[in-house]
Design a protein around this motif. Structure first.
Motif, PDB file in Angstrom:
ATOM      1  N   PRO A 127       0.880  -1.316   0.033  1.00 51.34           N
ATOM      2  CA  PRO A 127       0.158  -0.077  -0.140  1.00 51.34           C
ATOM      3  C   PRO A 127       0.885   1.243   0.111  1.00 51.34           C
ATOM      4  O   PRO A 127       0.377   2.366  -0.190  1.00 51.34           O
ATOM      5  N   ASN A 128       2.205   1.057   0.215  1.00 51.12           N
ATOM      6  CA  ASN A 128       3.106   2.247   0.048  1.00 51.12           C
ATOM      7  C   ASN A 128       3.533   2.711  -1.120  1.00 51.12           C
ATOM      8  O   ASN A 128       3.646   4.103  -1.437  1.00 51.12           O
ATOM      9  N   VAL A 147       1.596   3.741  -4.541  1.00 49.14           N
ATOM     10  CA  VAL A 147       0.583   4.056  -5.051  1.00 49.14           C
ATOM     11  C   VAL A 147       0.467   3.565  -6.838  1.00 49.14           C
ATOM     12  O   VAL A 147       1.434   3.997  -7.414  1.00 49.14           O
ATOM     13  N   ARG A 173      -3.909   2.588  -3.619  1.00 47.28           N
ATOM     14  CA  ARG A 173      -3.075   2.046  -2.834  1.00 47.28           C
ATOM     15  C   ARG A 173      -3.183   0.482  -2.873  1.00 47.28           C
ATOM     16  O   ARG A 173      -2.318  -0.521  -2.510  1.00 47.28           O
ATOM     17  N   GLU A 227      -8.156   7.309   0.421  1.00 49.86           N
ATOM     18  CA  GLU A 227      -6.928   6.889  -0.022  1.00 49.86           C
ATOM     19  C   GLU A 227      -5.490   7.470   0.278  1.00 49.86           C
ATOM     20  O   GLU A 227      -4.486   6.815   0.380  1.00 49.86           O
TER      21      GLU A 227
END
Length: 245
Positions: free
Chosen positions: A139-140, A142, A157, A201
């Motif tokens: 999720p880091n 994008v 993410r 998000e």
């Protein structure tokens, strides 16, 4: 056409507070980023825009240009305040935690506007192809999907697109948080309220999409490290050591 680069820099990053003042080699992360951008020779001026006295003094100490701003939710809002009264046409937003950004992708962004004789493009940004499952799932990172003309459809993410049809190879792209704006588009952005998807998000470029603005994505083969968490700093130090060896 006057082109400037602005590096938004806040001290209290949620996932890694104080990351821009961490040491990378013999310099801080923000000093490394600033000097690398300035040394490209692409810009009439380079600034750091910050609400931190610590970062402001660090940039001044290395002979750089820094401006103090108020507190802002996003880097684009911070840059909009910094350039409001400046005479410029194109503003390049370089993230302070992308210390290894090279000249070529920045040049590609500038060329988007140089080739846009009808002034139809308000904003451009960068994407890079992802291959490793861990990077795709993180999720880091994008992710971005685009239409057939290269304009962004969505940023997330989460993993996009969802790979349901296994007979077709899926392509995944990471958004590199470097933006090129026409100044008027940047000022318009700053006057817009935070949007629902942007809040959800925590991705500022969704504000553009939710307000019907187009983002031209340029694919690059640039490989660097965005320093979001402490582990990224160790990766960046490894890259720096490779350069030195």
């Amino acid at each position: 056409m006057k082109i400037i680069a602005v590096i938004p820099a806040r001290y209290e990053a949620s996932r890694f507070p104080g990351k821009l003042m961490q040491i990378l080699g013999e310099k801080t992360v923000i000093a490394t980023t600033y000097q690398n951008v300035a040394e490209t020779g692409l810009f009439d001026e380079v600034f750091v825009a910050t609400d931190s006295e610590i970062i402001f003094k660090e940039v001044q100490q290395i002979g750089g240009n820094a401006v103090m701003t108020g507190q802002h939710e996003t880097g684009s809002d911070r840059i909009a305040e910094a350039v409001h009264d400046l005479d410029c046409d194109i503003v390049i937003n370089v993230q302070g935690d992308e210390p290894f950004l090279k000249k070529e992708p920045l040049k590609q962004l500038i060329e988007v506007f140089q080739d846009d004789g009808n002034r139809e493009i308000a904003l451009a940004s960068l994407k890079i192809r992802l291959h490793e499952t861990e990077e795709i799932q993180s999720p880091n990172n994008v992710k971005v999907v685009t239409d057939q003309q290269g304009f962004a459809l969505y940023f997330s993410r989460s993993i996009i697109p969802f790979h349901r049809e296994k007979s077709i190879d899926a392509e995944y792209f990471k958004h590199i948080g470097v933006y090129a704006f026409r100044k008027e588009a940047l000022l318009k952005f700053a006057n817009l309220e935070l949007t629902p998807l942007e809040k959800l998000e925590k991705i500022e470029c969704l504000r553009y999409l939710e307000n019907g603005m187009k983002i031209k994505m340029i694919e690059t083969d640039f490989v660097g490290v965005g320093i979001d968490v402490p582990e990224d700093l160790e990766k960046a130090r490894g890259i720096l050591n490779t350069y030195k060896s």
